[in-house]
Design a protein around this motif. Sequence first.
Motif, short mmCIF file in Angstrom:
data_model
loop_
_atom_site.label_atom_id
_atom_site.label_comp_id
_atom_site.label_asym_id
_atom_site.label_seq_id
_atom_site.Cartn_x
_atom_site.Cartn_y
_atom_site.Cartn_z
N ASN A 28 0.81 -1.09 0.14
CA ASN A 28 0.50 -0.43 0.00
C ASN A 28 0.51 0.85 -0.10
O ASN A 28 0.58 2.47 -0.60
N VAL A 85 4.15 1.24 -1.23
CA VAL A 85 4.60 1.27 -3.26
C VAL A 85 3.64 1.43 -4.14
O VAL A 85 4.42 1.79 -5.28
N TYR A 86 2.52 0.85 -4.04
CA TYR A 86 1.74 0.51 -5.36
C TYR A 86 1.22 1.73 -5.73
O TYR A 86 0.08 2.09 -4.88
N LEU A 87 1.55 2.66 -6.24
CA LEU A 87 0.90 4.10 -6.32
C LEU A 87 -0.22 4.34 -6.57
O LEU A 87 -1.28 5.17 -5.96
N LEU A 98 5.98 9.47 -3.10
CA LEU A 98 4.61 9.68 -3.17
C LEU A 98 5.16 8.86 -1.38
O LEU A 98 5.28 9.15 -0.33
N GLY A 99 6.24 7.65 -1.56
CA GLY A 99 6.44 6.84 -0.56
C GLY A 99 7.86 7.31 0.41
O GLY A 99 7.52 7.52 1.50
N TYR A 155 -2.78 2.80 -5.10
CA TYR A 155 -3.77 3.07 -4.37
C TYR A 155 -3.67 3.95 -3.05
O TYR A 155 -4.87 4.91 -3.21
N PRO A 156 -2.68 4.28 -2.71
CA PRO A 156 -2.36 6.25 -2.54
C PRO A 156 -3.09 7.03 -2.99
O PRO A 156 -3.68 7.90 -2.41
N ILE A 157 -2.75 6.95 -3.62
CA ILE A 157 -2.87 8.28 -4.70
C ILE A 157 -4.63 7.52 -4.98
O ILE A 157 -5.02 9.33 -4.81
N TYR A 176 13.08 13.51 -3.13
CA TYR A 176 13.01 12.74 -3.63
C TYR A 176 13.59 13.73 -5.61
O TYR A 176 14.65 12.86 -5.81
N ASN A 199 9.10 5.03 -4.11
CA ASN A 199 9.10 6.16 -5.18
C ASN A 199 8.75 7.27 -4.48
O ASN A 199 8.84 7.58 -3.30
#
Lengths: 198, 198, 198
Positions: free
Chosen positions: A56, A58-60, C114-115, A62-64, C159, C112
């Motif tokens: 949740n 690192v797989y963009l 966001l992370g 989802y958070p976006i 970043y 990434n």
Amino acid sequence: MEVINYIGIFAFAASGALKAMEKQLDLLGAIVLGFVTSLAGGIIADILLGIFPPVNLVYLPYPITAIISVFLIILIRKNLTKISKKLLYFDAIGLGAFTAFGAQLAYFHNLNILGVAIVASITATGGGAIRDILVSEIPLILRKDFYATPSIIGGFVFYIVSLRFLDYISLILTFLLVTSIRLIAIKKKWELPKINII
Amino acid sequence: MEVINYIGIFAFAASGALKAMEKQLDLLGAIVLGFVTSLAGGIIADILLGIFPPVNLVYLPYPITAIISVFLIILIRKNLTKISKKLLYFDAIGLGAFTAFGAQLAYFHNLNILGVAIVASITATGGGAIRDILVSEIPLILRKDFYATPSIIGGFVFYIVSLRFLDYISLILTFLLVTSIRLIAIKKKWELPKINII
Amino acid sequence: MEVINYIGIFAFAASGALKAMEKQLDLLGAIVLGFVTSLAGGIIADILLGIFPPVNLVYLPYPITAIISVFLIILIRKNLTKISKKLLYFDAIGLGAFTAFGAQLAYFHNLNILGVAIVASITATGGGAIRDILVSEIPLILRKDFYATPSIIGGFVFYIVSLRFLDYISLILTFLLVTSIRLIAIKKKWELPKINII
């Protein structure tokens, strides 16, 4: 199933944003609560299973999705009464989807049936619990509602069905079962028995 | 020592169930609080040491003992005044046992003396802290009681004794020491000094 | 930069100790809150990135600095009004330093953008959030202040700068930027917009 997952993220993020408005937090507070409600359960599940960094995070998408959902809810906040019932249904869909995916993940990591049920229900209800802790309330799942119970049942069912059938069947079956129980519980206003002292 | 561990799980799960009744939570709330109080400390310790999935989640006798304990406490809830003193002693036994096992685990993972003391006290008191957070109270260990202190002392002692003796000796010694200090603290009503402002 | 990190640990531990005095906790409560406020953010960041055991637990100078800081604050508690403004500046330095180090760690673990921003802000503000949860308050960062926002901005900046320049430059730049924004926010009393319900 993936679409259903996004519906869950949207509904959970919305409930976080709504809680933030109820508590008069600022914009960042709404984003944090939306993020936490929708993604923290899965993050805890990943941690317990030793998956680093948690998906949740690192797989963009989802958070976006979570963050966009928060802004969306803020934008339409004046018409919320119109959609509040729909949100409850979306939330039931999210509960089913998160339970199913959490159970699948735990099952693939060779947890026993109790472990699968625990991880599945943490995935589905852990975010909401942290949302409530963050605003200094006793988590809703501990206080009322037939909410965590369908999720726990779903975890057990996933495990048992997976012993016999392909995991894709367990996944869909668990989702349908949990969401259905939850929707019926909303309709019938089911509650677990309170423990009467004396 | 293993028997002593189960006494600890029982006593801690009981304190979770009692808290749930005090707060008028439902059955699921009691199970969750019992589970968390008895097993979350060990789960956090495992996470900090990188043990996945945490033992308390996958070694079935532990969570099952916790859940059975909750039901037991609910069943005998009308006679609780009779056993409340015994529960306090069991709790002291649990504190000693969890401290000893937590210290041993941290020591085997090559933590330094401070790390061993921290992990040992988290193992023993972390579950109770989360129980209190879940019901929106300031954790008891922060507010009063000579409770976490014996556990921290126990962690230091385990480390020092282990430098010289077999770890089985440190284990028993730490258990006896922590439980004894805790029992004396209960009897003598010891407290740490409050910090007076001004 | 390492010196700046210790200033941060001192300031954060001090804020934990002050909160403990405000809530009339005992000595252990002050040590726990000081420890948690200064080190828990980094511990959570390490967990999310899969670093076990967390550095803040095993690299002795960090926890020892935190514990000494708590005793120091307790000793000078009668003259706190004199240094309370300095503490606010130290806190801004800590915010910048923790953000920069957290961002660097996440960046090295290939997260990434966001992370990186999330882990950086957890490193810098997670400890304070847990401090508030432990004393049963809604975390300050959710309620007011332009506090977490500079940290999140810092994560993004780290970043972007790191794509072009050596990470040491990003580190210093991020630190300077976050601390400056925070200091200006204190001076100008910036706040994020509240979300008005109607």
